[in-house]
Motif scaffolding. Structure first.
Motif, short mmCIF file in Angstrom:
data_model
loop_
_atom_site.label_atom_id
_atom_site.label_comp_id
_atom_site.label_asym_id
_atom_site.label_seq_id
_atom_site.Cartn_x
_atom_site.Cartn_y
_atom_site.Cartn_z
N ILE A 485 0.84 -1.20 0.00
CA ILE A 485 0.00 0.00 0.00
C ILE A 485 0.87 1.25 0.00
O ILE A 485 0.63 2.22 -0.72
CB ILE A 485 -0.95 0.00 1.21
CG1 ILE A 485 -1.99 -1.12 1.06
CG2 ILE A 485 -1.63 1.35 1.38
CD1 ILE A 485 -2.88 -1.31 2.28
N ASP A 486 1.94 1.22 0.82
CA ASP A 486 2.84 2.37 0.92
C ASP A 486 3.54 2.65 -0.40
O ASP A 486 3.78 3.80 -0.76
CB ASP A 486 3.86 2.11 2.03
CG ASP A 486 4.69 3.35 2.33
OD1 ASP A 486 5.91 3.27 2.25
OD2 ASP A 486 4.10 4.39 2.65
N LYS A 487 3.89 1.58 -1.15
CA LYS A 487 4.63 1.74 -2.40
C LYS A 487 3.72 1.95 -3.61
O LYS A 487 4.17 2.42 -4.65
CB LYS A 487 5.50 0.50 -2.65
CG LYS A 487 6.67 0.34 -1.70
CD LYS A 487 7.42 -0.95 -1.97
CE LYS A 487 8.01 -0.98 -3.35
NZ LYS A 487 8.79 -2.21 -3.59
N SER A 488 2.45 1.61 -3.47
CA SER A 488 1.55 1.64 -4.62
C SER A 488 1.34 3.06 -5.15
O SER A 488 1.10 3.99 -4.37
CB SER A 488 0.18 1.05 -4.24
OG SER A 488 -0.76 1.27 -5.27
N PRO A 489 1.40 3.24 -6.47
CA PRO A 489 1.11 4.56 -7.04
C PRO A 489 -0.37 4.88 -7.06
O PRO A 489 -0.75 6.01 -7.36
CB PRO A 489 1.68 4.45 -8.46
CG PRO A 489 1.54 3.00 -8.80
CD PRO A 489 1.79 2.26 -7.50
N SER A 490 -1.21 3.90 -6.76
CA SER A 490 -2.66 4.08 -6.87
C SER A 490 -3.36 4.23 -5.54
O SER A 490 -4.52 4.62 -5.50
CB SER A 490 -3.28 2.88 -7.61
OG SER A 490 -2.62 2.62 -8.83
N LEU A 491 -2.67 3.89 -4.44
CA LEU A 491 -3.34 3.81 -3.15
C LEU A 491 -2.78 4.82 -2.17
O LEU A 491 -1.68 5.33 -2.33
CB LEU A 491 -3.21 2.40 -2.58
CG LEU A 491 -3.76 1.26 -3.45
CD1 LEU A 491 -3.48 -0.07 -2.80
CD2 LEU A 491 -5.24 1.45 -3.70
N ARG A 492 -3.54 5.05 -1.14
CA ARG A 492 -3.11 5.91 -0.05
C ARG A 492 -3.69 5.39 1.25
O ARG A 492 -4.58 4.52 1.25
CB ARG A 492 -3.56 7.35 -0.30
CG ARG A 492 -5.06 7.49 -0.57
CD ARG A 492 -5.42 8.90 -0.92
NE ARG A 492 -6.84 9.01 -1.24
CZ ARG A 492 -7.48 10.15 -1.39
NH1 ARG A 492 -6.81 11.29 -1.24
NH2 ARG A 492 -8.75 10.18 -1.69
N THR A 493 -3.22 5.93 2.36
CA THR A 493 -3.73 5.55 3.66
C THR A 493 -4.53 6.70 4.24
O THR A 493 -4.53 7.82 3.72
CB THR A 493 -2.57 5.20 4.62
OG1 THR A 493 -1.83 6.41 4.90
CG2 THR A 493 -1.65 4.17 4.01
N ALA A 494 -5.21 6.44 5.34
CA ALA A 494 -6.00 7.49 5.98
C ALA A 494 -5.13 8.68 6.37
O ALA A 494 -5.57 9.82 6.35
CB ALA A 494 -6.72 6.93 7.21
N GLY A 495 -3.87 8.39 6.72
CA GLY A 495 -2.97 9.47 7.09
C GLY A 495 -2.60 10.38 5.95
O GLY A 495 -2.12 11.50 6.16
N ASP A 496 -2.83 9.94 4.70
CA ASP A 496 -2.52 10.77 3.54
C ASP A 496 -3.63 11.76 3.21
O ASP A 496 -3.43 12.67 2.41
CB ASP A 496 -2.29 9.88 2.30
CG ASP A 496 -1.10 8.96 2.46
OD1 ASP A 496 -0.12 9.38 3.09
OD2 ASP A 496 -1.16 7.82 1.96
N LEU A 497 -4.81 11.56 3.79
CA LEU A 497 -5.96 12.40 3.46
C LEU A 497 -5.83 13.77 4.12
O LEU A 497 -5.45 13.89 5.27
CB LEU A 497 -7.26 11.73 3.93
CG LEU A 497 -7.55 10.33 3.37
CD1 LEU A 497 -8.81 9.78 4.03
CD2 LEU A 497 -7.71 10.38 1.86
N SER A 498 -6.20 14.80 3.39
CA SER A 498 -6.18 16.14 3.94
C SER A 498 -7.41 16.37 4.82
O SER A 498 -8.43 15.69 4.68
CB SER A 498 -6.15 17.19 2.82
OG SER A 498 -7.37 17.19 2.10
#
Length: 539
Positions: A485-498
């Motif tokens: 998930i961390d490396k994926s160019p398509s995905l993000r985690t909840a911590g990445d959300l603004s």
């Protein structure tokens, strides 16, 4: 202590623009590692992309400059090609990179790359490490207000947006006499922020007393903080001054304030309201003049809901709040931080000349593979962990021409199985839910490298972002799933959300968590945590 009320750029330097000419986040390239180690932290703002232009990057142009400095120069490494890498704006608002054959060898992470690749806004928010000719490591990322800079670094290393916001907050509050609450993960530098506030306040010549409340025995915490009279308790053979009185006229910093016992919380609230302390066993109040700064890595609002922390105390402690970002949210600072800590260690060893004597024609002192790993790593221990790891690498490389990590550190930093931060791992863990459907037949075990990005996305969607179920479906471990998930160019985690994205989605979905998970495509538990942190749905 009472509160007072194309434009083609190939052989020419990048044109300078004022911040007024560029609005919103702007793509940038920051040097993480260079054969000349001192250049870590220098930056190239890709401003031309905002107007539809192209930036052509080669060894001879454009110029990189350290934020706040006027000295600028190109990459200037003869192992890099004059044939440029082309950066232009992608249709999705991201950045398109074009690498032509016969030019500089480019690796994205550890994968060689030629042709065209687009990086979306989510990837740019996280930062994309680019390795050039195994000589230079750049981080492609976003910056906000690129020309903004606080001239005084306030003792803090780095120039990322999060670091700059902390500096600005320190400058705003230092000369005031209000209590300050510093929030941030363990190891993120909260005490450094407290010291900076003290050093830039009118109290700078008075004591600065630092106390870790989590390390005080609960039965002695009140006496340690507020003092005690002789005979007040067994072992009290003489009067004890206490930390508040020791800090009289200066600043008292209480770390891990969320760990304060209930009786200490009551006394803290009293001293904030009256400016007086009652020593244990005493019968008369003692006035104190202390600027109180507290810090925590705990969710105090959740502790209040659990009746473990008093809401009135939080309101008094948080006369002004400062949020210290975790290291994984300021990856552009990792190169300059590593150089800063390495220099400190080399000076202690009497070997600082190794950095000054580094020749641009020699192999990089910090190997690019190691530098790229540092950028990709999750840093659960934040700045403290980076400093300790830097020390181990420098000492472990004594007598060697280049830095190298020992096998244990290499395993820790290995991008194939990065160590997830405890908080991030908790955020990614699935929430408690209804009994699961009957299990599917067991999937044969696979290597993470065998899982394609499309397979990963399909597994997450089919399991409604239940990470445990997704890992089982893919036949990999949950830590491997976190890494993918961390490396994926398509995905993000909840911590990445603004904050804005979460708030807007919360309103549009009327607080329906399942609907938000489906729309935002992040783990349910992680999203729950962010919603709680933002105070949404508490009314």
């Amino acid at each position: 202590m009472k509160d007072p009320k194309f434009t083609d750029i190939s052989t020419a330097a990048t044109p300078r623009r004022t911040s007024a000419q560029v609005s919103g986040p702007v793509p940038a390239l920051t040097l993480i590692s260079h054969p000349t180690p001192q250049r870590a932290g220098e930056r190239l703002i890709l401003e031309a992309l905002a107007s539809g232009g192209t930036v052509a990057l080669s060894r001879i142009s454009p110029d990189f400059v350290r934020p706040g400095s006027t000295l600028a120069m190109p990459l200037a490494d003869t192992f890099l090609s004059r044939k440029p890498l082309l950066f232009d704006r992608a249709a999705n608002g991201g950045v398109r990179l074009t690498v032509e054959e016969g030019g500089t060898l480019v690796q994205i992470g550890e994968t060689p790359f030629t042709g065209t690749r687009e990086f979306g806004p989510e990837e740019l928010n996280s930062g994309v490490p680019l390795v050039l000719a195994e000589r230079v490591v750049l981080l492609l990322h976003l910056v906000v207000s690129p020309e903004a800079h606080t001239p005084n670094d306030l003792g803090m290393v780095g120039s990322g947006a999060g670091t700059r916001r902390v500096r600005e907050d320190i400058a705003r509050v230092s000369d005031l006499n209000v209590p300050v609450l510093i929030r941030g993960e363990t190891g993120s530098g909260k005490e450094l922020v407290a010291r900076a506030i003290h050093q830039h306040s009118p109290r700078r010549s008075a004591p600065f007393i630092s106390v870790n409340l989590g390390a005080l025995p609960k039965e002695l915490a009140a006496a340690e903080l507020f003092g005690a009279r002789k005979g007040a308790y067994t072992g009290a053979t003489q009067d004890r001054e206490g930390f508040f009185r020791a800090a009289h006229g200066g600043t008292l910093f209480l770390d891990e304030v969320g760990e304060a016992p209930p009786e200490v919380q009551v006394l803290l609230l009293r001293v904030l309201e009256t400016g007086e302390v009652f020593p244990v066993g005493g019968h008369a109040p003692v006035p104190v003049d202390v600027r109180l700064i507290t810090a925590t890595d705990a969710d105090l609002e959740e502790r209040i809901r659990q009746d473990l922390f008093k809401a009135p105390l939080l309101h008094r402690l948080a006369g002004f709040e400062i949020q210290v970002p975790p290291l994984r949210e300021r990856r552009e600072d990792i190169g300059v931080l590593f150089y800063h800590f390495a220099r400190q260690e080399l000076e202690a060893l009497g070997e600082a000349h190794r950095l000054e004597a580094a020749a641009s024609q020699a192999d990089p002192w910090l190997p690019t593979a190691l530098a790229a790993r540092l950028v990709r790593y999750a840093w659960p221990g934040n700045i403290r962990q980076l400093r300790n790891l830097t020390r181990q690498i420098v000492i472990g490389s004594r007598g060697q021409p280049r830095l190298q990590a020992n096998p244990r550190l290499e395993q820790e930093l290995d991008a194939s199985e990065p160590v997830m931060p405890s908080r991030q791992a908790a955020a990614l863990a699935p929430a408690a839910k209804e009994p699961p459907a009957p299990p599917e037949p067991a999937t044969p075990r696979r290597k993470p490298s065998e899982v394609t990005d499309q397979e990963l996305l399909q597994a997450l969607r089919s399991t409604s972002w239940d990470l445990k179920a997704a890992a089982e479906r893919l036949g990999i471990t949950r830590p491997s799933l976190y890494m993918l998930i961390d490396k994926s160019p398509s995905l993000r985690t909840a911590g990445d959300l603004s904050t804005e994205e979460i708030t807007r989605c919360f309103q549009e979905c009327r607080g329906d968590l399942d609907a938000m998970v489906q729309r935002l495509e992040v783990s349910k538990r992680g999203l729950q945590r962010r919603i709680r942190e933002l105070g949404l749905g508490n009314d």
